[in-house]
Scaffold this active site. Structure first.
Site, PDB file in Angstrom:
ATOM      1  N   HIS A  26      14.681 -23.262  14.096  1.00 14.81           N
ATOM      2  CA  HIS A  26      14.488 -22.573  12.945  1.00 14.81           C
ATOM      3  C   HIS A  26      14.628 -20.794  13.093  1.00 14.81           C
ATOM      4  O   HIS A  26      13.592 -20.160  13.007  1.00 14.81           O
ATOM      5  CB  HIS A  26      13.076 -22.716  12.317  1.00 14.81           C
ATOM      6  CG  HIS A  26      13.043 -22.326  10.668  1.00 14.81           C
ATOM      7  ND1 HIS A  26      12.326 -22.730   9.912  1.00 14.81           N
ATOM      8  CD2 HIS A  26      13.609 -21.413   9.980  1.00 14.81           C
ATOM      9  CE1 HIS A  26      12.366 -22.586   8.727  1.00 14.81           C
ATOM     10  NE2 HIS A  26      13.101 -21.441   8.768  1.00 14.81           N
TER      11      HIS A  26
ATOM     12  N   GLU B 231       8.919 -29.867  11.121  1.00 17.64           N
ATOM     13  CA  GLU B 231       8.822 -28.996  12.434  1.00 17.64           C
ATOM     14  C   GLU B 231       7.906 -28.448  12.788  1.00 17.64           C
ATOM     15  O   GLU B 231       7.076 -28.139  12.036  1.00 17.64           O
ATOM     16  CB  GLU B 231      10.489 -28.007  12.315  1.00 17.64           C
ATOM     17  CG  GLU B 231       9.756 -26.840  11.071  1.00 17.64           C
ATOM     18  CD  GLU B 231      11.049 -26.267  10.741  1.00 17.64           C
ATOM     19  OE1 GLU B 231      12.144 -26.681  10.637  1.00 17.64           O
ATOM     20  OE2 GLU B 231      10.970 -24.848  10.480  1.00 17.64           O
TER      21      GLU B 231
ATOM     22  N   ARG C  80      16.210 -26.203   4.508  1.00 19.81           N
ATOM     23  CA  ARG C  80      14.945 -26.605   4.880  1.00 19.81           C
ATOM     24  C   ARG C  80      14.802 -28.187   5.269  1.00 19.81           C
ATOM     25  O   ARG C  80      15.872 -29.046   4.726  1.00 19.81           O
ATOM     26  CB  ARG C  80      14.037 -26.769   3.444  1.00 19.81           C
ATOM     27  CG  ARG C  80      13.352 -25.444   3.316  1.00 19.81           C
ATOM     28  CD  ARG C  80      12.540 -25.031   4.428  1.00 19.81           C
ATOM     29  NE  ARG C  80      11.657 -23.522   3.982  1.00 19.81           N
ATOM     30  CZ  ARG C  80      12.112 -22.405   4.577  1.00 19.81           C
ATOM     31  NH1 ARG C  80      12.937 -22.446   5.186  1.00 19.81           N
ATOM     32  NH2 ARG C  80      11.445 -21.402   4.247  1.00 19.81           N
TER      33      ARG C  80
HETATM   34  C1  DGY Z   1      12.832 -18.221   5.113  1.00 20.24           C
HETATM   35  O1  DGY Z   1      12.785 -16.944   4.984  1.00 20.24           O
HETATM   36  O2  DGY Z   1      12.667 -18.761   4.252  1.00 20.24           O
HETATM   37  C2  DGY Z   1      13.136 -18.469   6.503  1.00 20.24           C
HETATM   38  O3  DGY Z   1      13.717 -19.812   6.692  1.00 20.24           O
HETATM   39  C3  DGY Z   1      11.812 -18.448   7.480  1.00 20.24           C
HETATM   40  O4  DGY Z   1      11.249 -19.495   7.066  1.00 20.24           O
END
Ligand code: DGY
Length: 322
Positions: A288, A270, A241
């Site tokens: 991402h 983001e 994250r």
């Molecule tokens: C998750 O599964 O947490 C991925 O980062 C998609 O947000």
């Protein structure tokens, strides 16, 4: 005859096969435009449904959950991360929360390995160079990168994804070190070196990969002070994250060369990432896409639907957080 199937709100677009199954099994409301709902719209829409299929773009705060309890019985998030949902609040108001662990482990670990390799070997910069037309001949000094084999990889967070990354890294002859809340048993450690103190992990991380969840304890973990603990010229990778990194500090370290390169799939705030990253040749940037393979998205969608089906059949949800 009146419709008796549960009403499920799908907050975003999901793969067509998943939406088709959603429509077969439930009274589904699809979001054809894929527009992110505002908190007020989310509450209003949830109040007309029995369940919600969401993803990290929707925030289920305590305030939102308290307003939708009574109608929504389950929130199924298509993600392994669940920092967008106040899970204790959901528990308090009696809403079940489910997520999608396991099925995205390999895809996300692959992305972390991609970031390691691309940052070390200047993947995006090489691609831009070829496309620019500036490549005129083979050269002994052209686009020299950093060797991966034999280097120490420090993994912050040795859960499923951290361990899957460690397996991959061993295939590249990297030496694996890690910090985790708890030391792993030897069969899971697979020879990796545990550091109880994160500062000790930073000190040995030629490559430092963030694979822990975002929690109040990890937010802004990698700040200017901790960057100084890394070996000079280390490489930083983040597929967890964005808010675990202090962007101002990392951008400054990439500019000065204190950090040689970074491979980043996630960003604070983001998609409005820190503008400093955009003109840095030594930052390999992804939008991402850690879990973004066809196979993984299908499996994530199926996990959500299986949990919804279990909930409405009165069975325990296999991937429940509450
Ligand atoms: C998750 O599964 O947490 C991925 O980062 C998609 O947000």
């Amino acid at each position: 005859m009146s419709e008796t199937r549960p009403r499920v709100l799908a907050t975003r677009r999901y793969p067509p096969e998943i939406e088709a199954r959603l429509e077969r099994e439930f009274q589904a409301t699809l979001n054809e435009t894929d527009r992110i709902l505002s908190p007020d719209e989310l509450v209003a829409s949830c109040r007309e449904h029995d369940a919600v299929l969401c993803c990290p773009s929707e925030r289920f705060s305590r305030e939102v959950l308290e307003q939708v309890t009574g109608s929504i019985g389950i929130v199924a998030t298509l993600s392994v991360g669940y920092e967008h949902i106040d899970v204790p609040a959901a528990r308090d108001v009696g809403i079940v929360v489910t997520y999608t662990p396991d099925v995205l482990t390999d895809a996300t670990a692959d992305t972390a390995m991609l970031c390691i390799l691309a940052a070390a070997r200047r993947g995006a910069e090489c691609d831009r160079f070829v496309r620019s037309g500036r490549w005129d001949r083979w050269h002994t000094m052209l686009m020299l990168g950093i060797h991966v084999s034999g280097k120490r990889l420090g993994i912050l967070g040795m859960g499923r994804i951290g361990r899957a990354l460690a397996r991959r890294a061993r295939g590249f002859d990297m030496e694996v070190h890690y910090h985790n809340r708890r030391r792993l048993p030897a069969d899971q450690e697979q020879g990796a070196t545990f550091h109880a103190d994160p500062a000790e992990l930073l000190a040995v991380s030629d490559f430092f990969s963030i694979n822990c969840p975002s929690t109040p304890e990890t937010v802004k973990f990698l700040d200017a002070e901790r960057i100084e603990m890394l070996p000079a010229g280390a490489i930083v990778v983040n597929t967890a994250r964005g808010n675990i990194v202090d962007d101002e500090a990392l951008v400054a370290a990439l500019r000065s060369g204190r950090v040689a390169a970074a491979g980043l799939d996630v960003f604070d705030n983001e998609p409005n990432l820190h503008p400093g990253y955009l003109d840095l040749e030594n930052a390999f940037l992804l939008p991402h896409v850690g879990s973004a393979t066809h196979e993984t998205r299908m499996a994530m969608g199926a996990t959500c639907l299986d949990n919804l089906a279990a909930f409405f059949a009165g069975r325990p949800c296999p991937q429940a957080l509450t």
